[in-house]
Enzyme design. Structure first.
Site, PDB file in Angstrom:
ATOM      1  N   SER A 123       2.661   2.275  -0.194  1.00  0.00           N
ATOM      2  CA  SER A 123       1.311   2.084   0.339  1.00  0.00           C
ATOM      3  C   SER A 123       1.273   1.835   1.837  1.00  0.00           C
ATOM      4  O   SER A 123       0.263   2.082   2.486  1.00  0.00           O
ATOM      5  CB  SER A 123       0.633   0.921  -0.385  1.00  0.00           C
TER       6      SER A 123
ATOM      7  N   LYS B 150      -4.797   1.954   3.644  1.00  0.00           N
ATOM      8  CA  LYS B 150      -6.091   1.304   3.862  1.00  0.00           C
ATOM      9  C   LYS B 150      -7.033   2.202   4.664  1.00  0.00           C
ATOM     10  O   LYS B 150      -8.249   2.123   4.513  1.00  0.00           O
ATOM     11  CB  LYS B 150      -5.890  -0.030   4.580  1.00  0.00           C
TER      12      LYS B 150
ATOM     13  N   GLU C 202     -12.660  -8.313   5.512  1.00  0.00           N
ATOM     14  CA  GLU C 202     -11.619  -9.302   5.225  1.00  0.00           C
ATOM     15  C   GLU C 202     -10.276  -8.585   5.366  1.00  0.00           C
ATOM     16  O   GLU C 202     -10.217  -7.363   5.282  1.00  0.00           O
ATOM     17  CB  GLU C 202     -11.763  -9.801   3.778  1.00  0.00           C
TER      18      GLU C 202
HETATM   19  C1  LIG Z   1       0.551  -1.930   2.622  1.00  0.00           C
HETATM   20  C2  LIG Z   1      -0.317  -2.564   1.601  1.00  0.00           C
HETATM   21  N1  LIG Z   1      -0.106  -2.276   0.324  1.00  0.00           N
HETATM   22  C3  LIG Z   1      -0.848  -2.836  -0.637  1.00  0.00           C
HETATM   23  C4  LIG Z   1      -1.840  -3.732  -0.358  1.00  0.00           C
HETATM   24  C5  LIG Z   1      -2.597  -4.342  -1.478  1.00  0.00           C
HETATM   25  O1  LIG Z   1      -3.894  -3.893  -1.558  1.00  0.00           O
HETATM   26  P1  LIG Z   1      -4.349  -2.918  -2.720  1.00  0.00           P
HETATM   27  O2  LIG Z   1      -3.892  -3.510  -4.002  1.00  0.00           O
HETATM   28  O3  LIG Z   1      -5.813  -2.867  -2.563  1.00  0.00           O
HETATM   29  O4  LIG Z   1      -3.729  -1.591  -2.479  1.00  0.00           O
HETATM   30  C6  LIG Z   1      -2.102  -4.065   0.962  1.00  0.00           C
HETATM   31  C7  LIG Z   1      -3.163  -5.014   1.296  1.00  0.00           C
HETATM   32  O5  LIG Z   1      -3.363  -5.425   2.384  1.00  0.00           O
HETATM   33  C8  LIG Z   1      -1.314  -3.450   1.962  1.00  0.00           C
HETATM   34  O6  LIG Z   1      -1.505  -3.726   3.256  1.00  0.00           O
END
Ligand SMILES: Cc1ncc(COP(=O)(O)O)c(C=O)c1O
Ligand SMILES: Cc1ncc(COP(=O)(O)O)c(C=O)c1O
Lengths: 409, 256, 409, 256
Positions: free
Chosen positions: A377, A86, A108
Site C-alpha cells: 500500500s 491514499k 485526518e
Molecule cells: C501505507 C499505508 N497503508 C495502509 C494504511 C491503512 O489504511 P487503509 O486500511 O485505509 O488502507 C495507511 C494509512 O495511513 C497507509 O499509510
C-alpha cells in the site's frame, strides 16, 4: 436524508443534524459521478499523469525462491505519487470538491500518508487545507508532517484521547460541523458515515481492477490469495474489489497485532475476539471498546493501522466469511519489512509490512502452483524514524544527535 | 409529559433555563454538589451527560470534561445510579445526554427501560439522526420518554417538519454551526433562524450553543422557550469555586 | 584495447593498466546488448514492473497559469522506484553484471540516489554491494545512507579531498582496481572512462524516448525547450537523447550556481568561464580546476550537482552549441522547489529544482504557444534535512532535538 | 639511455632499488633532505611524484601525502625547480611520476621539453594508457625521455608485447591488483607473473606495489631488475625520524 447504506448490519450514517445537508449534497454528487464515463476518464487521466497509474504488479522472484512455495506478486501502490494508495481516494474526492465548488479541504491522518496526499491534492487544486493528526502520530511520522507543511497545509496535532487516528477523525468532524459551507472533509479510509465507505472503496477499486487484469495477463489465471493490511480498510477494499466476485480467490485482511493479540496492545478488530459491535465516528462496525462502549487504547508500530474501528464493509465480509482476517504483530512486521528490503530491494511502509508478514507465513506452506498477491500500500520512506529506532541504528542516532547539537548551538 | 412541564413553567417565566453537567466531572461527589447548586439557583431542567470517549459534537471544554471523568473511572452504571439519586431527590426534569454507542452497548431496550425506571424525562443523542433512529425513537416513545431531536441552521424547513415529528418534549435548536462551547453572535441571522424553528413545530424550542450571559438570555427571552447553558458552567467549575455556580445562574436567570 | 570513444575532443578512456582487461570485457558486453532486442525487452519488462516505466509526462497547469507564458510539462522521473532517474541506469548495468557473472557491485554516490538505486539493484540481483560517498554528502543526505544500509549495502564515507562526489569516484576506482575479478563498478552518471558516458546515456535515453512520444501524443508538436539539471549529466543526456535530432528543440542544461557563479562556490562547469579542459577520473572534459590542473572545491546545496567534471558528451554539445548551459544558485533552487511544491503538489529533488528554477525564469517571458519540458529527475524526500535547514523549520528542529534527547537518555 | 644505465648498474648489483617521494611532502625542505638520504644510502633511481588532487591509482598513504603537499601550497612550477635542483646535484636518474592532467594542463609539449631541459630520464603516468597516449609517447621518445609503461597481473601476453613496444627505459610491473601501499604476497603466483613479464620484453623490469622489506628484496633479487619502494618510505617519514630512511634503505639494500 436517506438512511445510510448498510453492509449486512454494518455501516449507516450516524451524523449530527448540522451535517445532514452537507451529506445530502455529497451523496448526490457522488451518485452523479459513479456512472459518469467522463468523470472516470478525467480521473484516470489525472492518475496516469499526476501519479503513475496503472501501478505495476511485480513478480517477487527472490521472495518466491526464498520461501519455495507460492509465487509471490506485489501490487506496487508504493510507486504512487506521495508514496501510497491514499492518493487514489484523495484525487477522486478532489474532483468532487471542485464540482461542489468548495474551497477548503480537511482531513485526518494516521501514518501521515493521507495527510500528505490531501495536502498535495489541495496544492494542485488550489484549496486551503487543514490536516488533523494525533500527537502520537505527529511524533512517529514526522517527515510526513514536514511535507504537509511545505505543501501549504496547516497540520493540527490532536492532543485529545489516545492522540491517534480516531482522535484526529473526531477533530476533523468538529472542524467540519463548523465549516461545512466551504469545506469538504476528505475522509481517508473506507470508514465513517455513508457514503464514505462506499465512496473511498469506489476510488480505491482502481487497484483491484488493475491487479485483476495484470495477473490474468501474467499468469492467465486468478491468484490463490490476496493479502492487504487493514487500518481503516481502504487499500484492502481497493484490491479486494477486483476479486470479490471470484469466489475461488481467498482474500486475507491483515490487522495490527501490536504487542500480540493476547495483550491489550493491538489493533486487531476482526482477527481477535476483543472487538464488539458499536456505533462511533458516524458508523456501525466492530470497535475495540470496553463493555460501556468507551473506546480502548490501541497499539501498533504502524500509525496507519492504529485504529479502533474498521470499514463496515470489511466487518460484513468478515461475518459472511468472504474475507479472512489475521493479525501480524510489531516485531513480525518489522522482520517482514527487513526481508522484503533485503531480498527484493523494495521498501514497504510499516503498514504494508503487515500484509507481507502474513503472506510470508502462508507462502512457506503453499505449493508452487499457487499464486499470492500482496498489496504494497505504501513505501517506507516516511517510517525512517520508526525503523531506525526499531533497529536501534547507532549511526542514525549519532547523526540525529549531531544535527540536534547544531540546532542547539 | 416533558412538553407539559415546559409549557406549564412557561406560564410563569418568559424563558426557562436548562443547564448541563458531565457526570463525574470533576468527580462524582462534586457532580452531586453542582446539581444541588443548580436546583437551588432555580434551574428548570438539567442535561446529564454520560461521558463518552468520542464526543464528536462537543467542543474542547466539554470534551475535556468527558475525558477527565472517564480517566477518573466513571462507568455507565455509576451514571445511572447518579441519575436515579438526583431524579428522586429533586423535583425538576432530568434528561440524559450522550452518544448513541453508550445506549447501544448497554442494550437499547434495557437502557431505555432503565431511564424510565429511574425517572428521567428524555434524552438528547446528537449522533442518532431520525433516519437511523427508528428503533430508538419508538422505544423511547413507548416508554413515554422524550427523544429530543435537534434543529440546526442548516436544517431546511421541510426537514424541520420531518424531524420535529420524530421528536418529543422539545426541540433542541443549536444556535450556529460548530461544536459546543464557542461564541455565538446573537444577531438578526439568529432571529430569522429562530423564527423558522418556531414556525415548523408546536414543540417548545430550547436554544443552545454559546449561551453564557444575562444579555444572551435576555435576548432570547420571548423568542425561545428554553435557554441552554452548557460549557460556560464547566468553565466556572474549572475556575475553581463551586459556589460561583449558584451565583452565576441566579445572576443570569430571569423570572417573570 | 581500442582508444576510448570521443565526442569532439572530449571523452576517452584514461584508465590504469590493471583495468584494461575489465574494460575490454565491459565494452564487449555492452556492444552485444546495444542492439539486442531480447535485452531491450528484458530491460523494459523489468523497468515496467520493478519501477513504473513509462513514467508520466505531467502538464503543470498551475505553474503554467502562474507564469502566464509557455505551457509547462514535467517528466516525472521522481516517480521511479527509489525516487529518481538513477534506477534506469543501474538496472541496465545490473543486467550486464548478471551476464558477466560478477557477484559484487560498487558505486559512488553524491545525492545518495545512485547509491540507493545501486543498493536496491544489488538486493534484487543478489549482489554484494559497497557504496562510496563523500563525508559531506553522507551528512546532507542521511536518509539515503540509512536506506542503503537497510538494503544490505556497506556505505563507506570518503574523507579524502573535498569529501564529495569526485572523491567518492576516486575511492570506487581504488576498490575496483583491487577487485575487478568479481566486481563491477556501476558508475552513476554519464562521465568517467569510455564506455560509461555512452552506456549510461544509453540506459537513460529511455527518458527521452518516452518524453518524445508523450509530448507528440499530448500536443502533436515538439516542445520549444527541454530543461534538465546537470550533475554528471545522466538525466540531462537521458531526456536530451529524445530530441537531439530535432534541431528546433532548444536543450538547456542547468548547473549548480551554488553561492553564485561570480563566487568560487559553485559547480558550473559549462555555464561559467571558470572551468577548463582537463583529464581526470578517467576522461577528458571541462573541469573546475586551477592552472596546475588541481581540482577546485565546488559547492552546491544539491549534493548530486556538486561535482568538478561533467559528461564529455555534454562538453561537446556545449561546444557545438546544441545545448545551452545555465546556472541556478542555491537560493533560486530552493525557491523554485518551494513554488513547485505549493503550486503543483510535486516535490522535486534539490538537484531537479535547479532545472525548475531556470525553466521558471524563461517561462515568464515566453508566449503561450511555446512548450517547455522540465525533467524532474528525482523526488525531494531525501532532502528533508537540507530543506528543513534552508527554511529554518523550527518544528523540525524541535523534533530533532527531542529525538536526540531520547537517544542521549 | 635510461635502459643503458640500468643494464650497466645491473652488472654490479643483483637488483637495483628505486624509491619514491611525493614532492613537497611533508614540505619542500624535507623533500630535499629525503632525497639526500636516499642517494647517500645508495638508491639507484628515484621517482618524483608531482602531487595531484585526484591520485586515483594511489592508496591511502601516498594519497594523503599528495593532499598534504597540495594543502601546503606546492605548485607544479615548484616541483619542476625541485627536480631541476636535485637532478643537477645527484648523479642518479630521476623520473617524474604523476597523473596525466598535470602534464596536460602544463602543456604536454612544454612539460616534456622542460623535463628534458632539467635532466630527468623519464616519467611514469599511470592514467595515460598507450592507446590514449600517442602524442605523449611520441613527444617523450623524440626528447629521448622514457615513457615508462606498466604491466599488471591482468595484462595478457599479447598486450604485454604491445605495451612494452610503447615503453622505454624499463617496464613498471605492478605486483598485484589494487592501489599502492597494500601488502603483496611474494609467492609462486608472483613468480609466474614475473616470468611472463620477463618473457614479453627485453626492457628491464621494475617491480613495485607492496615491496617493503629486506626479505621482499631478497625474494625478488635475480627475478627482476629493480625493486620499487613507495609507500613504505612515506610511512617511515610519518613515523617521524628522517634519519631512519637512510638506515632503512641500507638495511634492505643488497650489493652484489
Ligand atoms: C501505507 C499505508 N497503508 C495502509 C494504511 C491503512 O489504511 P487503509 O486500511 O485505509 O488502507 C495507511 C494509512 O495511513 C497507509 O499509510
Ligand atoms: C535526483 C537527481 N537528479 C540529478 C542528479 C545529477 O546527476 P546527473 O547529472 O547524472 O543526472 C542526481 C545525482 O545524484 C540526482 O540524485
Amino acid at each position: 436524508m436517506q438512511k445510510g447504506k448498510y453492509y449486512g448490519k454494518f455501516g449507516g450514517c450516524y451524523i449530527p443534524e448540522i451535517l445532514v445537508a452537507t451529506f445530502e449534497e455529497l451523496i448526490d454528487e457522488f451518485n452523479k459521478i459513479k456512472n459518469d464515463k467522463q468523470f472516470q476518464e478525467d480521473y484516470q487521466n489525472l492518475m496516469s499523469t499526476f501519479s503513475c497509474r496503472p501501478t505495476p504488479l511485480y513478480f517477487a522472484e527472490n521472495l518466491t525462491k526464498h520461501f519455495n512455495g507460492a509465487k509471490i506478486y506485489i501490487k506496487r501502490e508504493d510507486l504512487n505519487h506521495t508514496g501510497s494508495h491514499k492518493l487514489n481516494n484523495v484525487m477522486g474526492q478532489g474532483l468532487l470538491i471542485k464540482r461542489m465548488g468548495k474551497t477548503r479541504v480537511i482531513a485526518e491522518t494516521g501514518a501521515g500518508q493521507h495527510g500528505v496526499a490531501t495536502a498535495t491534492m489541495a496544492a494542485k487544486f488550489g484549496l486551503d487545507c487543514t490536516i488533523y493528526m494525533g500527537e502520537v502520530d505527529v511524533m512517529r511520522q514526522r517527515p510526513n508532517v514536514f511535507w504537509m507543511e511545505q505543501l501549504g497545509a496547516t497540520v493540527v496535532p490532536v492532543c485529545e484521547g489516545s492522540r491517534t487516528l480516531k482522535d484526529a477523525i473526531n477533530e476533523a468532524f468538529r472542524d467540519w460541523v463548523a465549516n461545512m459551507d466551504d469545506t469538504h472533509y476528505a475522509l481517508g479510509t473506507a470508514c465513517g458515515p455513508a457514503p464514505f465507505p462506499e465512496m473511498v472503496t469506489f476510488f480505491q477499486s482502481i487497484i483491484g481492477k488493475e491487479t485483476h487484469k495484470q495477473i490474468i495477463n501474467f499468469e492467465n489465471k486468478l491468484p490463490t490469495k490476496v493479502f492487504a493490511c487493514v487500518g481503516g480498510g481502504s487499500n484492502a477494499m481497493g484490491i479486494f474489489s477486483g476479486f470479490l466476485d471470484d469466489k475461488e480467490v481467498e482474500l486475507v485482511g491483515v490487522e495490527a497485532g501490536g504487542n500480540g493479540i493476547e495483550t491489550a496492545q493491538h489493533a486487531a478488530r476482526l482477527a481477535s475476539d476483543d472487538a464488539s459491535i458499536g456505533i462511533a465516528q458516524g458508523y456501525k462496525t466492530y470497535f475495540l471498546q470496553n463493555s460501556d462502549g468507551q473506546m480502548n487504547e490501541t497499539h501498533s508500530v504502524a500509525a496507519g493501522l492504529d485504529y479502533v474501528g474498521v470499514s463496515p464493509i470489511l466487518s460484513n465480509l468478515s461475518e459472511t466469511g468472504r474475507v479472512r482476517f489475521e493479525a501480524i504483530n510489531d516485531e513480525e512486521a518489522i522482520e517482514a519489512l527487513s526481508l522484503a528490503v533485503k531480498k527484493e530491494g523494495i521498501v514497504p511502509a510499516m503498514e504494508s509490512a503487515h500484509a507481507f508478514g502474513q503472506a510470508f507465513k502462508e507462502a512457506k506452506n503453499s505449493s508452487s502452483d499457487e499464486i499470492i498477491i500482496i498489496n504494497q500500500s505504501g513505501r517506507g520512506d516516511k517510517d525512517i524514524f520508526t525503523i531506525a529506532d526499531a533497529f536501534k541504528d547507532e549511526k542514525w542516532e549519532k547523526f540525529i544527535k549531531f544535527k540536534a547539537e547544531g540546532y542547539n548551538a | 409529559m416533558l412538553k407539559d412541564y415546559i409549557n406549564e413553567k412557561r406560564q410563569k417565566k418568559d424563558i426557562l433555563l436548562m443547564t448541563h453537567i458531565v457526570i463525574g466531572y470533576p468527580n462524582i461527589q462534586t457532580s452531586y454538589e453542582i446539581i444541588d447548586s443548580m436546583v437551588k439557583a432555580g434551574v428548570d431542567l438539567i442535561e446529564l451527560q454520560i461521558p463518552f470517549s468520542e464526543p464528536m459534537a462537543d467542543g474542547p471544554v466539554i470534551l475535556h470534561a468527558n475525558q477527565k471523568a472517564l480517566a477518573n473511572g466513571i462507568t455507565v452504571q455509576e451514571c445511572m445510579e447518579f441519575a436515579e439519586n438526583i431524579a428522586q431527590k429533586y423535583d425538576i426534569p432530568f434528561l440524559f445526554m450522550s452518544y448513541y454507542n453508550i445506549l447501544f452497548k448497554y442494550g437499547l431496550k434495557t437502557f431505555i427501560s432503565k431511564m424510565k425506571e429511574i425517572g428521567l424525562y428524555g434524552a438528547i443523542v446528537p449522533d442518532i439522526p431520525p433516519e437511523e433512529g427508528e428503533e430508538y425513537i419508538s422505544l423511547m416513545k413507548k416508554n413515554n420518554l422524550a427523544p429530543i431531536y435537534i434543529f440546526s441552521p442548516s436544517t431546511t424547513d421541510d426537514r424541520m417538519k420531518f424531524v420535529q415529528a420524530q421528536s418529543d418534549g422539545f426541540i433542541y435548536s443549536v444556535a450556529r454551526k460548530g461544536v459546543t462551547g464557542a461564541n455565538t453572535e446573537f444577531s438578526q441571522d439568529l432571529d430569522e433562524y429562530i423564527e423558522r424553528c418556531n414556525k415548523s413545530t408546536d414543540l417548545p424550542i430550547a436554544l443552545g450553543f454559546g449561551v453564557k450571559s444575562k444579555e444572551d438570555i435576555e435576548y432570547l427571552s420571548g423568542k425561545v422557550d428554553i435557554a441552554v447553558i452548557g460549557s460556560e458552567i464547566i468553565r466556572i467549575i474549572d475556575n475553581g469555586k463551586l459556589s460561583d455556580i449558584e451565583k452565576f445562574i441566579k445572576q443570569i436567570g430571569i423570572s417573570k
